[in-house]
Scaffold this motif. Structure first.
Motif, short mmCIF file in Angstrom:
data_model
loop_
_atom_site.label_atom_id
_atom_site.label_comp_id
_atom_site.label_asym_id
_atom_site.label_seq_id
_atom_site.Cartn_x
_atom_site.Cartn_y
_atom_site.Cartn_z
N GLY A 1 -2.56 11.08 -1.54
CA GLY A 1 -1.22 10.98 -0.94
C GLY A 1 -0.44 12.13 -0.85
N ASN B 1 -16.11 4.63 4.07
CA ASN B 1 -15.18 5.29 3.13
C ASN B 1 -16.11 6.25 2.11
OD1 ASN B 1 -12.67 4.78 4.03
ND2 ASN B 1 -12.53 2.94 2.81
N LYS C 1 -2.60 13.07 3.13
CA LYS C 1 -4.10 12.39 3.35
C LYS C 1 -4.33 11.60 1.96
CE LYS C 1 -4.78 14.25 7.24
NZ LYS C 1 -4.74 13.48 8.52
N ALA C 2 -5.11 10.35 2.25
CA ALA C 2 -5.38 9.49 1.16
C ALA C 2 -6.39 10.16 0.47
CB ALA C 2 -5.99 8.07 1.66
N GLU C 3 -7.40 10.96 0.89
CA GLU C 3 -8.24 11.67 0.15
C GLU C 3 -7.69 12.61 -0.86
OE1 GLU C 3 -8.40 13.60 4.18
OE2 GLU C 3 -8.31 11.46 3.40
N LEU D 1 0.68 -1.08 -0.02
CA LEU D 1 -0.08 -0.04 -0.15
C LEU D 1 0.89 1.18 -0.06
CD1 LEU D 1 -2.71 -0.99 2.57
CD2 LEU D 1 -2.65 -1.34 0.04
N THR D 2 0.47 2.31 -0.76
CA THR D 2 1.15 3.53 -0.77
C THR D 2 0.28 4.45 -0.01
OG1 THR D 2 -0.15 4.25 -3.04
CG2 THR D 2 1.92 2.90 -3.06
N LEU D 3 0.50 5.60 -0.22
CA LEU D 3 -0.17 6.80 0.56
C LEU D 3 -1.60 7.14 -0.04
CD1 LEU D 3 2.70 9.42 1.48
CD2 LEU D 3 1.50 8.07 2.82
N LYS D 4 -2.07 6.46 -1.04
CA LYS D 4 -3.29 6.60 -1.62
C LYS D 4 -4.24 5.64 -0.63
CE LYS D 4 -2.10 8.02 -6.33
NZ LYS D 4 -2.05 7.80 -7.78
N SER D 5 -3.90 4.81 0.18
CA SER D 5 -4.38 4.06 1.07
C SER D 5 -4.74 5.01 2.41
CB SER D 5 -3.58 2.62 1.35
OG SER D 5 -4.33 1.95 2.66
N ALA D 6 -5.74 4.93 2.81
CA ALA D 6 -5.97 5.50 4.24
C ALA D 6 -5.28 4.88 5.32
CB ALA D 6 -7.56 5.53 4.63
N CYS E 1 -1.78 6.01 5.15
CA CYS E 1 -1.78 7.46 5.69
C CYS E 1 -1.72 7.38 7.25
CB CYS E 1 -2.74 8.08 5.15
SG CYS E 1 -2.56 8.55 3.38
#
Length: 543
Positions: free
Chosen positions: A210, A453, A205-207, A49-54, A57
């Motif tokens: 990232g 989500n 933040k994921a939203e 998981l990258t920073l696009k995942s809540a 984050c």
């Protein structure tokens, strides 16, 4: 992706992560640190998981809080930081010290940022250590971490975890109720700004894909948060331990009474502002995120206004939905485009100037609307509307600003488990919703969490951008509510198994709520906003 792994393999060894874009991994549905070591041979379904995942984050944020606290301690061992969630999706850091006098120092905050950059540049490993509770207590006593010692006594398990990191000759130990990244070098994006008497810490933040969200000055919201924090500290109910102590010393009735009195005082204050205003207010607009207590608040405000001679009428924005067949194809049903804005403004404007108007009723089963007999309001009546777009000026564009009074409502807890672990505002609302959905709809916790989500995405799109339009920010948090929700929500969360996709969120929620002493809510008044979630409300539409 399926990996065939051998015992003692480390997740980090499976990928090329030189740029450190991967923060954690989901292993057979459960979130694991990249330092996680496989305990047996077998096939594993792994997603990095990258920073696009809540979740990634949250781990990143915990790691950033760790680094900031470490930087402060390395600069001045007499200082500590107390974190809380704050404006513009930031984390507020306030200095804690036995020293007398103000601690805020602009130059010192610059030094903190420089030291954090040094720690990150050195790519210092974060070593996770499992130890007994007694060993953890000994370490916390050595470091004078009284806040963490107090929490440990409520921990049922006979073990604890601690993260250890070394900066030159300085060794730092801490635990933040969250996994950390493997090392400090993973923290590529952050910012820190002075904010008297402390600082604001910003992380991705994921939203926001990232990225770090833009800084927005939210003066009204900040004022409400500060008032909550001040109230909590004055009454010594600002931490889990202090709330538990308050219950044992003053009984659960005492905690309920002081919490209810605080919310009642806000109701008096907002009513006074409306009634004493020199503006010709006719429309009261109420908005807030999910599970903020909007419905019960609108009822309470209605009766509060009646007590000072102001009659009200409540009109639902939902009744102005565009009928099926007239709505443009592909319209987001949560957006303002789904509302018949022209009809809404025509209806409200007619009522405000004393004309008759027909109020629509929207049937969500047939997706059609009908109209009731025309109504008319007198000079002494106010209209109350409530909904996600209530503070959006585009909804009420045909109504002059002097005729509108806007209220933003949400629970704004400024309570900590320990200094480095503040209660999450959004997680508190999710706990409320799990209890309410189970009671009113028969939904299990898994179902409610699975939708969260999407709920949050709608809030970021349609609610938060309008909160600063409010004339009054109403804090619907009750200091007893984690204790009252605990006995209902823990059994529901326990039903979510390790094989469920919602397991990690359920685990986070249990970590947040399990340290609070459970109470019997029988002394909570029937008109309390909390009854909207606990049940037993005297308001028909809030049961």
């Amino acid at each position: 992706m399926i990996f065939e792994l051998k015992k003692n393999q480390k997740l980090l060894d499976l990928i090329d992560n030189q740029d450190k874009k991967f923060i954690c991994a989901k292993v057979d549905g459960k979130i694991k640190s990249l330092d996680f070591i496989i305990d047996k041979d077998g096939d594993y379904d792994i997603e990095f998981l990258t920073l696009k995942s809540a979740k990634a984050c949250r781990i990143y944020e915990a790691s950033l809080r760790y680094i900031a606290a470490m930087a402060v301690k390395s600069l001045d061992e007499s200082l500590d930081i107390r974190y809380s969630y704050y404006i513009s999706r930031s984390i507020y850091g306030q200095f804690v010290s036995k020293k007398k006098g103000p601690i805020f120092n602009y130059i010192f905050i610059k030094k903190i940022k420089e030291r954090m950059k040094e720690i990150i540049e050195k790519d210092i490993p974060f070593k996770r250590i499992k130890c007994s509770k007694d060993e953890a207590l000994k370490l916390y006593r050595q470091d004078n971490k009284l806040d963490k010692i107090q929490v440990l006594k409520y921990r049922k398990e006979n073990f604890a975890h601690i993260y250890e990191a070394k900066y030159n000759s300085f060794t730092y130990s801490d635990y933040l109720y969250e996994e950390l990244v493997p090392s400090s070098g993973y923290i590529k994006l952050f910012d820190i700004k002075p904010y008297t008497p402390g600082f604001l810490l910003f992380c991705p933040k994921a939203e926001c894909g990232g990225e770090i969200p833009p800084y927005i000055v939210e003066g009204r919201f900040a004022s409400a948060l500060s008032e909550n924090a001040s109230f909590a500290m004055i009454n010594n109910i600002d931490t889990t331990n202090n709330i538990n102590k308050y219950i044992h010393k003053n009984t659960e009735v005492g905690l309920i009474c002081i919490s209810e009195a605080r919310v009642n005082r806000q109701l008096v204050n907002v009513t006074d502002e409306i009634v004493s205003s020199t503006k010709p207010i006719k429309l009261i607009c109420i908005a807030g995120p999910s599970s903020s207590g909007k419905t019960s608040f609108a009822n309470r405000l209605m009766y509060e206004l009646m007590s000072v001679g102001k009659r009200t009428i409540r009109i639902s924005i939902d009744d102005f939905y565009i009928p099926k067949g007239e709505m443009k194809e592909g319209t987001d049903l949560e957006s303002l485009d789904a509302i018949d804005v022209d009809l809404f403004n025509e209806t409200m404007s007619s009522l405000i100037i004393g004309k008759e108007a027909k109020i629509p009723h929207y049937d969500f089963k047939t997706n059609q609307r009908t109209f009731a007999k025309p109504i008319k309001i007198d000079d002494n009546q106010l209209i109350i509307i409530e909904g996600i777009h209530a503070l959006n000026s585009n909804l009420t564009q045909g109504i002059p600003d002097p005729n509108k009074f806007k209220i933003y409502i949400s629970p704004q807890p400024q309570v900590n488990i320990d200094y480095h672990t503040p209660l999450s505002m959004s997680n508190l609302r999710l706990l409320r919703r799990i209890v309410r959905d189970n009671r009113t709809r028969g939904s299990d916790a898994k179902e409610t969490i699975s939708m969260w989500n999407n709920v949050r995405n709608g809030e970021f799109k349609y609610i938060y951008p309008t909160q600063e339009n409010a004339d009054f920010v109403f804090d619907s948090f009750y200091f007893y509510e984690p204790c009252a929700l605990r006995k209902y929500v823990l059994p529901l969360l326990d039903k979510i198994t390790i094989n469920d996709e919602e397991y990690d969120k359920a685990f986070d929620l249990k970590q947040m709520i399990k340290y609070f002493t459970p109470i019997d809510e029988k002394f909570v008044p029937c008109n309390s906003l909390m009854r909207e979630f606990l049940g037993g409300s005297c308001f028909k539409d809030a049961k």
